[in-house]
Design a protein around this motif. Structure first.
Motif, PDB file in Angstrom:
ATOM      1  N   ARG A  19    -122.995  44.867 -74.029  1.00  0.00           N
ATOM      2  CA  ARG A  19    -124.006  44.496 -73.032  1.00  0.00           C
ATOM      3  C   ARG A  19    -123.399  44.427 -71.638  1.00  0.00           C
ATOM      4  O   ARG A  19    -124.027  44.850 -70.654  1.00  0.00           O
ATOM      5  CB  ARG A  19    -124.667  43.167 -73.413  1.00  0.00           C
ATOM      6  CG  ARG A  19    -125.657  43.299 -74.559  1.00  0.00           C
ATOM      7  CD  ARG A  19    -126.504  42.056 -74.703  1.00  0.00           C
ATOM      8  NE  ARG A  19    -125.728  40.920 -75.205  1.00  0.00           N
ATOM      9  CZ  ARG A  19    -125.538  40.651 -76.492  1.00  0.00           C
ATOM     10  NH1 ARG A  19    -126.063  41.439 -77.416  1.00  0.00           N
ATOM     11  NH2 ARG A  19    -124.839  39.598 -76.866  1.00  0.00           N
ATOM     12  N   PHE A  20    -122.177  43.921 -71.535  1.00  0.00           N
ATOM     13  CA  PHE A  20    -121.528  43.867 -70.226  1.00  0.00           C
ATOM     14  C   PHE A  20    -121.179  45.278 -69.744  1.00  0.00           C
ATOM     15  O   PHE A  20    -121.394  45.623 -68.575  1.00  0.00           O
ATOM     16  CB  PHE A  20    -120.277  42.994 -70.295  1.00  0.00           C
ATOM     17  CG  PHE A  20    -119.614  42.786 -68.956  1.00  0.00           C
ATOM     18  CD1 PHE A  20    -120.326  42.282 -67.879  1.00  0.00           C
ATOM     19  CD2 PHE A  20    -118.274  43.086 -68.775  1.00  0.00           C
ATOM     20  CE1 PHE A  20    -119.718  42.082 -66.632  1.00  0.00           C
ATOM     21  CE2 PHE A  20    -117.655  42.902 -67.541  1.00  0.00           C
ATOM     22  CZ  PHE A  20    -118.384  42.394 -66.472  1.00  0.00           C
ATOM     23  N   ALA A  21    -120.673  46.103 -70.656  1.00  0.00           N
ATOM     24  CA  ALA A  21    -120.349  47.481 -70.287  1.00  0.00           C
ATOM     25  C   ALA A  21    -121.591  48.224 -69.811  1.00  0.00           C
ATOM     26  O   ALA A  21    -121.559  48.952 -68.798  1.00  0.00           O
ATOM     27  CB  ALA A  21    -119.716  48.213 -71.475  1.00  0.00           C
ATOM     28  N   ARG A  22    -122.701  48.051 -70.514  1.00  0.00           N
ATOM     29  CA  ARG A  22    -123.939  48.734 -70.116  1.00  0.00           C
ATOM     30  C   ARG A  22    -124.450  48.203 -68.779  1.00  0.00           C
ATOM     31  O   ARG A  22    -125.002  48.961 -67.975  1.00  0.00           O
ATOM     32  CB  ARG A  22    -125.005  48.553 -71.203  1.00  0.00           C
ATOM     33  CG  ARG A  22    -124.765  49.364 -72.464  1.00  0.00           C
ATOM     34  CD  ARG A  22    -124.983  50.846 -72.237  1.00  0.00           C
ATOM     35  NE  ARG A  22    -126.356  51.177 -71.962  1.00  0.00           N
ATOM     36  CZ  ARG A  22    -127.263  51.489 -72.881  1.00  0.00           C
ATOM     37  NH1 ARG A  22    -126.927  51.508 -74.165  1.00  0.00           N
ATOM     38  NH2 ARG A  22    -128.493  51.797 -72.544  1.00  0.00           N
ATOM     39  N   ALA A  23    -124.280  46.900 -68.537  1.00  0.00           N
ATOM     40  CA  ALA A  23    -124.693  46.342 -67.246  1.00  0.00           C
ATOM     41  C   ALA A  23    -123.909  46.997 -66.110  1.00  0.00           C
ATOM     42  O   ALA A  23    -124.484  47.392 -65.089  1.00  0.00           O
ATOM     43  CB  ALA A  23    -124.474  44.828 -67.235  1.00  0.00           C
ATOM     44  N   LEU A  24    -122.610  47.125 -66.289  1.00  0.00           N
ATOM     45  CA  LEU A  24    -121.791  47.761 -65.250  1.00  0.00           C
ATOM     46  C   LEU A  24    -122.193  49.213 -65.038  1.00  0.00           C
ATOM     47  O   LEU A  24    -122.181  49.713 -63.900  1.00  0.00           O
ATOM     48  CB  LEU A  24    -120.310  47.677 -65.638  1.00  0.00           C
ATOM     49  CG  LEU A  24    -119.713  46.271 -65.729  1.00  0.00           C
ATOM     50  CD1 LEU A  24    -118.263  46.343 -66.179  1.00  0.00           C
ATOM     51  CD2 LEU A  24    -119.822  45.528 -64.405  1.00  0.00           C
ATOM     52  N   ASP A  25    -122.573  49.892 -66.113  1.00  0.00           N
ATOM     53  CA  ASP A  25    -123.003  51.286 -66.018  1.00  0.00           C
ATOM     54  C   ASP A  25    -124.272  51.421 -65.187  1.00  0.00           C
ATOM     55  O   ASP A  25    -124.522  52.469 -64.591  1.00  0.00           O
ATOM     56  CB  ASP A  25    -123.222  51.841 -67.433  1.00  0.00           C
ATOM     57  CG  ASP A  25    -123.442  53.342 -67.451  1.00  0.00           C
ATOM     58  OD1 ASP A  25    -122.786  54.052 -66.659  1.00  0.00           O
ATOM     59  OD2 ASP A  25    -124.263  53.818 -68.258  1.00  0.00           O
ATOM     60  N   ARG A  26    -125.078  50.381 -65.137  1.00  0.00           N
ATOM     61  CA  ARG A  26    -126.278  50.374 -64.290  1.00  0.00           C
ATOM     62  C   ARG A  26    -125.950  49.938 -62.858  1.00  0.00           C
ATOM     63  O   ARG A  26    -126.522  50.451 -61.896  1.00  0.00           O
ATOM     64  CB  ARG A  26    -127.327  49.428 -64.873  1.00  0.00           C
ATOM     65  CG  ARG A  26    -128.001  49.918 -66.140  1.00  0.00           C
ATOM     66  CD  ARG A  26    -129.000  51.027 -65.848  1.00  0.00           C
ATOM     67  NE  ARG A  26    -129.780  51.341 -67.021  1.00  0.00           N
ATOM     68  CZ  ARG A  26    -129.507  52.318 -67.866  1.00  0.00           C
ATOM     69  NH1 ARG A  26    -128.443  53.076 -67.660  1.00  0.00           N
ATOM     70  NH2 ARG A  26    -130.287  52.545 -68.915  1.00  0.00           N
ATOM     71  N   VAL A  27    -125.020  48.995 -62.724  1.00  0.00           N
ATOM     72  CA  VAL A  27    -124.718  48.449 -61.400  1.00  0.00           C
ATOM     73  C   VAL A  27    -124.025  49.479 -60.505  1.00  0.00           C
ATOM     74  O   VAL A  27    -124.352  49.599 -59.320  1.00  0.00           O
ATOM     75  CB  VAL A  27    -123.834  47.185 -61.534  1.00  0.00           C
ATOM     76  CG1 VAL A  27    -123.263  46.770 -60.173  1.00  0.00           C
ATOM     77  CG2 VAL A  27    -124.640  46.030 -62.137  1.00  0.00           C
ATOM     78  N   GLN A  28    -123.084  50.228 -61.063  1.00  0.00           N
ATOM     79  CA  GLN A  28    -122.272  51.123 -60.239  1.00  0.00           C
ATOM     80  C   GLN A  28    -123.099  52.130 -59.433  1.00  0.00           C
ATOM     81  O   GLN A  28    -122.908  52.258 -58.217  1.00  0.00           O
ATOM     82  CB  GLN A  28    -121.224  51.825 -61.112  1.00  0.00           C
ATOM     83  CG  GLN A  28    -120.189  52.621 -60.327  1.00  0.00           C
ATOM     84  CD  GLN A  28    -120.486  54.122 -60.322  1.00  0.00           C
ATOM     85  OE1 GLN A  28    -121.499  54.581 -60.869  1.00  0.00           O
ATOM     86  NE2 GLN A  28    -119.604  54.900 -59.708  1.00  0.00           N
ATOM     87  N   PRO A  29    -124.040  52.865 -60.057  1.00  0.00           N
ATOM     88  CA  PRO A  29    -124.829  53.797 -59.236  1.00  0.00           C
ATOM     89  C   PRO A  29    -125.741  53.098 -58.234  1.00  0.00           C
ATOM     90  O   PRO A  29    -126.048  53.667 -57.179  1.00  0.00           O
ATOM     91  CB  PRO A  29    -125.640  54.595 -60.270  1.00  0.00           C
ATOM     92  CG  PRO A  29    -125.589  53.799 -61.522  1.00  0.00           C
ATOM     93  CD  PRO A  29    -124.329  53.021 -61.486  1.00  0.00           C
ATOM     94  N   LEU A  30    -126.163  51.867 -58.541  1.00  0.00           N
ATOM     95  CA  LEU A  30    -126.958  51.124 -57.561  1.00  0.00           C
ATOM     96  C   LEU A  30    -126.123  50.818 -56.316  1.00  0.00           C
ATOM     97  O   LEU A  30    -126.606  50.926 -55.185  1.00  0.00           O
ATOM     98  CB  LEU A  30    -127.477  49.820 -58.181  1.00  0.00           C
ATOM     99  CG  LEU A  30    -128.478  49.950 -59.325  1.00  0.00           C
ATOM    100  CD1 LEU A  30    -128.853  48.582 -59.881  1.00  0.00           C
ATOM    101  CD2 LEU A  30    -129.739  50.679 -58.864  1.00  0.00           C
ATOM    102  N   LEU A  31    -124.875  50.439 -56.530  1.00  0.00           N
ATOM    103  CA  LEU A  31    -123.987  50.184 -55.399  1.00  0.00           C
ATOM    104  C   LEU A  31    -123.796  51.451 -54.567  1.00  0.00           C
ATOM    105  O   LEU A  31    -123.879  51.420 -53.331  1.00  0.00           O
ATOM    106  CB  LEU A  31    -122.634  49.680 -55.889  1.00  0.00           C
ATOM    107  CG  LEU A  31    -122.607  48.293 -56.538  1.00  0.00           C
ATOM    108  CD1 LEU A  31    -121.230  48.014 -57.142  1.00  0.00           C
ATOM    109  CD2 LEU A  31    -122.968  47.213 -55.525  1.00  0.00           C
TER     110      LEU A  31
END
Length: 219
Positions: free
Chosen positions: A154-166
């Protein structure tokens, strides 16, 4: 127009067996080296996100490296205790299947409809190129990431969403604006971030509101 899954053409034929130099007798090592050379193609798979300097689009290998660094730096913000090393390993292998499946743009609903099938077929083709024990280990990590049932995943998937948003926010909506992405489009994926890291979701929520105010995202 929303793009289809994409990759740049690799320098050589996709999937061509890599022969070890004459005199190499360690079959396991030769197989591992061949796998590592095969996944070099990830450097040619382009994503929609642009680099912060806006000079070009990032590739999948750069994305995976950046995610691994997010895990190292932001590990304290996971929703639950996580094994940081496992999270990093997940993030380094999570997009390997795109060597064959290509990248699917998050907001392309038509392409996303067949994404799981394409990527599972790619996993069936890619991971068995490793020795059996490593093939099983990496495939299991990939499946765990996809299923999102563990705190690590779940944390890995969250980061996978956050990075392109940044990347989108700090390049002035360089991907959002050409494709008419809306605030609602982005918020549709909020649970993936919130489940893995409420703290990062709060940061992203504020960022999304500011992106709307600046005109990077449509209302």
């Amino acid at each position: 127009m929303i793009p289809s899954p994409s990759r740049d053409e690799p320098a050589g034929p996709v999937g061509r067996p890599v022969e070890p130099p004459p005199g190499i007798t360690d079959a396991r090592l030769a197989r591992q080296i061949a796998f590592l050379l095969e996944i070099d193609q990830l450097k040619s798979v382009l994503r929609q996100s642009h680099l912060i300097d806006r000079s070009r689009r990032e590739n999948d290998a750069e994305h995976s490296w950046h995610l691994a660094m997010l895990a190292v730096v932001l590990g304290e913000y996971a929703a639950a205790e996580v094994d940081q090393a496992r999270v990093v390993r997940m993030l380094l292998i999570h997009d390997l299947v795109e060597v064959y499946a290509g990248d699917t743009f998050l907001y392309d609903t038509q392409a996303a409809a067949g994404q799981a099938e394409r990527e599972r077929a790619a996993a069936d083709r890619l991971f068995p190129q490793l020795p059996g024990d490593q093939a099983d280990e990496l495939r299991a990590l990939w499946e765990e990431f996809e299923a999102r049932r563990t705190p690590d995943a779940r944390f890995a998937r969250a980061l996978d969403r956050v990075q392109p948003l940044l990347l989108n926010f700090y390049t002035g909506g360089s991907t959002w604006r050409p494709h008419g992405v809306t605030r609602a489009d982005v918020l549709n994926h909020q649970k993936t971030i919130e489940d893995g890291s409420p703290a990062l979701w709060e940061y992203v929520r504020v960022m999304i509101d500011e992106a709307v105010r600046r005109g990077y995202l449509r209302v």
